[in-house]
Write an enzyme that holds these catalytic residues in place. Structure first.
Site, short mmCIF file in Angstrom:
data_model
loop_
_atom_site.label_atom_id
_atom_site.label_comp_id
_atom_site.label_asym_id
_atom_site.label_seq_id
_atom_site.Cartn_x
_atom_site.Cartn_y
_atom_site.Cartn_z
N GLU A 269 -1.43 -66.92 -14.68
CA GLU A 269 -1.49 -68.27 -14.91
C GLU A 269 -3.25 -68.22 -14.75
OE1 GLU A 269 0.03 -72.45 -13.59
OE2 GLU A 269 -0.13 -71.00 -12.06
N HIS A 290 13.86 -45.03 -11.42
CA HIS A 290 15.07 -44.77 -11.88
C HIS A 290 15.35 -45.59 -13.12
CE1 HIS A 290 16.51 -41.79 -8.97
NE2 HIS A 290 15.69 -42.37 -8.38
N LYS A 401 4.71 -79.16 -18.80
CA LYS A 401 4.89 -80.28 -17.84
C LYS A 401 5.19 -81.63 -18.56
CE LYS A 401 3.37 -78.05 -13.40
NZ LYS A 401 2.12 -78.27 -12.40
#
Length: 428
Positions: A269, A290, A401
């Protein structure tokens, strides 16, 4: 905090010591700008003053009414939740801490069905007091408490701005309320009232946490060769400019798994602007040796791997075994094994010419966590200065938003119109 950038040199992409020496002149200029911002408590730069401006007494007073709760629930999103989760996981041994930072109905319901609501502290965090996800989740939590016969006003703590719905609610019901720090973006607020309450409830030494952060602040200097935080930020910037557009953060301590999530928000951000910035990836050592290590070592040369660990940790002995093939493990410890895994991964990456950096603290205690959090924040700010981006804004986040608010009927919002313009190629 200790930073070793040796394995970031002369790998692929290629960063040389002479190139770092040249970059150091720009680090000096960037440090001067950062110090001016701190002196004037400018927006964003004020975050680097938190070791001195945070008030542990106010935090302890706010949580004093909550005596040894069975669980703590942080209701927030992004920086309003990740800092608390990081401190709770790293320092809150035995604390049953949960976070509501998403609005997935199934997950919210499942959590509320298992929490002992009568003995849970709810910490609601929103600077604006209007964050849709946070307020929606809190309304759901409040209703669940009401249905369970729990007086939610006796179990709720608020951290918010001077105005807004959440502040009005706190005033109306006489809830303990803390102020979000001025000029501190949420992703830089882990050492503030946004996250310190959960650490205080867990019994952490807040002064030691801030002292660790202050120690790193005191080490900021006009040269990357004198400051671990700046060494890391400068190396990341230089490698990204040469093609290492991905930064894989891999702590070798499960209590730092949330720290990697916090770092991902901080890095993405803050720095992902104007077509620059590193994409953060999260891994956990030794588990992801792994899985993801295969890609890091043998995939495209577009990555930096950041290995993080404490130098000291509690240990568990490995019992002797009658199995010949495992005799080498008996008499050792899990700590020995994890240390060997760490060093083997580091060497494996170096042998494949994949740049990697080692970040260490002495211990994962309050001081060490303070050093780590502050150090990475300062590294991020330096990177932003070198890259010439607006480190403390998040315009792309705000766009989304506004669009969501418009879709929910929260006003006539232009961004919401773009949702209906989605291109479709549906295969069914």
């Amino acid at each position: 905090m200790y930073v070793d950038i040796g394995n970031a040199l002369d790998a692929e992409p290629r960063l040389t010591r002479p190139a770092l020496d040249r970059l150091d002149e720009r680090v000096a200029d960037a440090h001067g700008r950062i110090e001016r911002g701190r002196t004037d408590a400018e927006h964003g730069y004020a975050a680097l003053n938190l070791p001195d401006t945070a008030d542990p007494d106010a935090v302890r007073e706010a949580v004093s009414r909550f005596d040894d709760p069975a669980a703590v629930l942080t209701v927030g999103i992004g920086g309003s939740a990740l800092g608390a989760a990081t401190l709770a996981e790293a320092l809150g041994a035995g604390l049953d801490h949960h976070v509501l930072d998403n609005v997935d109905p199934a997950a919210v319901r499942a959590l509320l069905d298992t929490l002992p609501l009568a003995d849970t502290v709810v910490h609601v965090v929103s600077r604006s007091g209007t964050t849709a996800e946070t307020l929606a989740n809190f309304l759901v939590v409040r209703e669940a408490m009401d249905r369970a016969g729990v007086d939610w006003t006796e179990r709720t703590l608020v951290t918010t701005g001077a105005e807004g719905n959440l502040r009005d609610l706190a005033d109306r019901h006489d809830l303990p309320a803390l102020d979000v720090p001025a000029g501190v973006p949420g992703r830089f607020s882990a050492l503030s009232t946004v996250a310190l309450p959960v650490a205080a409830i867990a019994g952490a030494d807040l002064e030691a946490l801030l002292a660790g952060a202050r120690a790193e602040a005191d080490r900021l200097a006009g040269s990357l060769f004198e400051s671990p935080a700046y060494a890391y930020g400068a190396a990341c910037y230089a490698l990204e400019r040469r093609g290492a557009g991905i930064n894989c953060v891999m702590p070798y301590a499960e209590s730092l798994e949330c720290f990697a999530e916090w770092f991902a928000q901080l890095w993405a951000e803050s720095l992902g602007k104007d077509a620059v910035g590193q994409t953060p990836a999260r891994a956990l050592g030794a588990t992801d040796q792994h899985s993801q290590l295969q890609l890091y070592r043998a995939g495209p040369r577009d990555k930096l791997v950041t290995l993080v660990r404490p130098r000291e940790r509690p240990d568990v002995p490995i019992p002797e075994t009658e199995l010949d093939g495992l005799a080498y493990l008996g008499g050792g410890s899990l700590g020995d094994l994890l240390d060997a895994e760490f060093r083997a991964t580091e060497a494996s990456l170096a042998a494949a010419n994949c740049p990697n950096v080692r970040i260490e603290v002495d211990r994962l205690d309050e001081r060490g966590v303070g050093e780590l959090v502050y150090g990475l924040e300062a590294a991020c700010v330096l990177y932003g200065e070198l890259a010439g981006v607006e480190t403390f804004t998040q315009p792309a986040v705000e766009w989304g938003k506004r669009a969501a608010r418009g879709l929910l009927g929260g006003g006539d919002v232009d961004e919401a119109d773009a949702v209906g313009e989605k291109r479709r190629l549906v295969i069914d």
